[in-house]
Design a protein around this motif. Structure first.
Motif, mmCIF file in Angstrom:
data_model
loop_
_atom_site.group_PDB
_atom_site.id
_atom_site.type_symbol
_atom_site.label_atom_id
_atom_site.label_comp_id
_atom_site.label_asym_id
_atom_site.label_seq_id
_atom_site.Cartn_x
_atom_site.Cartn_y
_atom_site.Cartn_z
ATOM 1 N N SER A 295 1.050 -74.016 10.778
ATOM 2 C CA SER A 295 1.253 -75.466 10.709
ATOM 3 C C SER A 295 0.325 -76.225 11.635
ATOM 4 O O SER A 295 0.393 -77.448 11.709
ATOM 5 N N ARG A 296 -0.520 -75.515 12.347
ATOM 6 C CA ARG A 296 -1.541 -76.151 13.183
ATOM 7 C C ARG A 296 -2.731 -75.211 13.271
ATOM 8 O O ARG A 296 -2.617 -74.003 13.007
ATOM 9 N N GLU A 297 -3.875 -75.753 13.623
ATOM 10 C CA GLU A 297 -5.089 -74.950 13.720
ATOM 11 C C GLU A 297 -5.148 -74.246 15.067
ATOM 12 O O GLU A 297 -4.596 -74.732 16.063
ATOM 13 N N VAL B 60 -1.249 -69.073 15.975
ATOM 14 C CA VAL B 60 -0.716 -69.979 14.958
ATOM 15 C C VAL B 60 -0.170 -69.293 13.716
ATOM 16 O O VAL B 60 0.649 -69.875 12.998
#
Length: 330
Positions: A7-9, A15
């Motif tokens: 859900s994030r880089e 992650v």
């Protein structure tokens, strides 16, 4: 369903998670594929890391390529497709826009994507081959054929042991070309010969341009992985009026020797698969499947991981492992 997601880089181990997500349902014009094998491309790791950023809306399931079986279809799709074995391509955002990308990647028990992006895998073609196609094979197909037939021509593939290089060699041979390729050592030379290259030149030994000319004479088309480093070499071996097709960016852009390019009447083509027109992508997918049906394509050397080891799979790709990293789904 079990899936990898983020859900994030960031770094893979920071992650990427493995867990249960709601099984997606196919919408109009879509199919749902029960994935057996998901493939990891360098662009998958770059998108996850933020090198080629794309907005994340909630949770993203990674990976663009894979192989499986259609188990459900949406409105407007021929229901006879249910049960069809397929290879999927561009199933998750992985590039810089333009291509018909879906929301769900292939690193899950199920993915949904446009009907056209689930291409029938020919009878007799193994699952591992289907999983290896997608981005590398479609890129290679476009590079080899975008400027016309190569029958009776000489094609230079730089970096013939890479994923795109492997399939560029095989498409050019299947189409009736003489193929010469460059590699960095004996192991990669053996791999390029196994793919079908008639002539292999180690670019770390002697003068590679002289080696190419000695082996195959002037070349008509070049499938180029490193234009900035190889442009001088390309011009030294390119036949007048020949084509150079560049499919990869390097940190340093080339300085174009305009007069030399004019003298050679050379054509430079640049391509990024994610920005190729939809009809051209569809044509490439059909061509890849025809070649596979004729036995012209082989899997890359395989590095296999389970879904629980998806972090290690991403890190293997980032380390530059030669061959193809595949993730087996439960």
């Amino acid at each position: 369903m079990k899936a990898a997601s983020y859900s994030r880089e960031g770094a893979a181990r920071d992650v990427l998670t493995i867990g249960d997500l709601e099984t997606p349902q196919p919408g109009p014009g879509q199919v749902r594929v029960r994935i057996r094998i998901s493939a990891v491309n360098p662009t998958d790791t770059k998108t996850r890391a933020g090198t080629t950023p794309r907005p994340i809306d909630g949770v993203r399931v990674p990976h663009q390529d894979g192989v499986g079986e259609i188990d459900a279809v949406g409105e407007g799709v021929d229901p006879s497709r249910v049960g069809q074995r397929v290879w999927v391509w561009l199933a998750s955002p992985g590039g810089e826009g333009g291509a018909p990308l879906a929301e769900w990647g292939s690193c899950a028990e199920y993915t949904v994507l446009p009907d056209a992006q689930a291409t029938p895998l020919p009878d007799g073609a193994p699952d591992d081959l289907g999983a290896c196609l997608g981005v590398p094979a479609m890129t290679a197909y476009h590079c080899v054929f975008a400027d016309g037939s190569v029958a009776g021509r000489t094609v230079l593939v730089t970096g013939g042991a890479g994923a795109v290089g492997h399939y560029a060699i095989q498409f050019a041979r299947w189409a009736g070309a003489t193929v010469v390729t460059t590699v960095s050592g004996p192991d990669k030379a053996a791999q390029a010969r196994a793919a079908g290259a008639q002539h292999v030149v180690n670019y770390r030994e002697g003068d590679p341009a002289a080696g190419i000319l000695d082996a195959a004479g002037p070349v008509d088309r070049i499938v180029e992985v490193a234009l900035a480093q190889n442009l001088e070499q390309d011009l030294a071996v390119l036949r007048r009026g020949g084509h150079v097709v560049s499919y990869a960016a390097t940190p340093q852009d080339p300085a174009l020797p305009v007069r030399s390019l004019m003298t050679a009447n050379a054509v430079l083509r640049f391509m990024l698969l994610y920005n190729v027109e939809r009809d051209v992508l569809a044509d490439a997918a059909r061509g890849v499947s025809v070649a596979a049906a004729h036995g012209a394509l082989t899997p890359l050397p395989i590095h296999r991981f389970g879904l629980g080891d998806v972090v290690a799979a991403h890190e293997a790709v980032e380390s530059g492992v030669t061959g193809k990293v595949l993730v087996d789904l439960p």
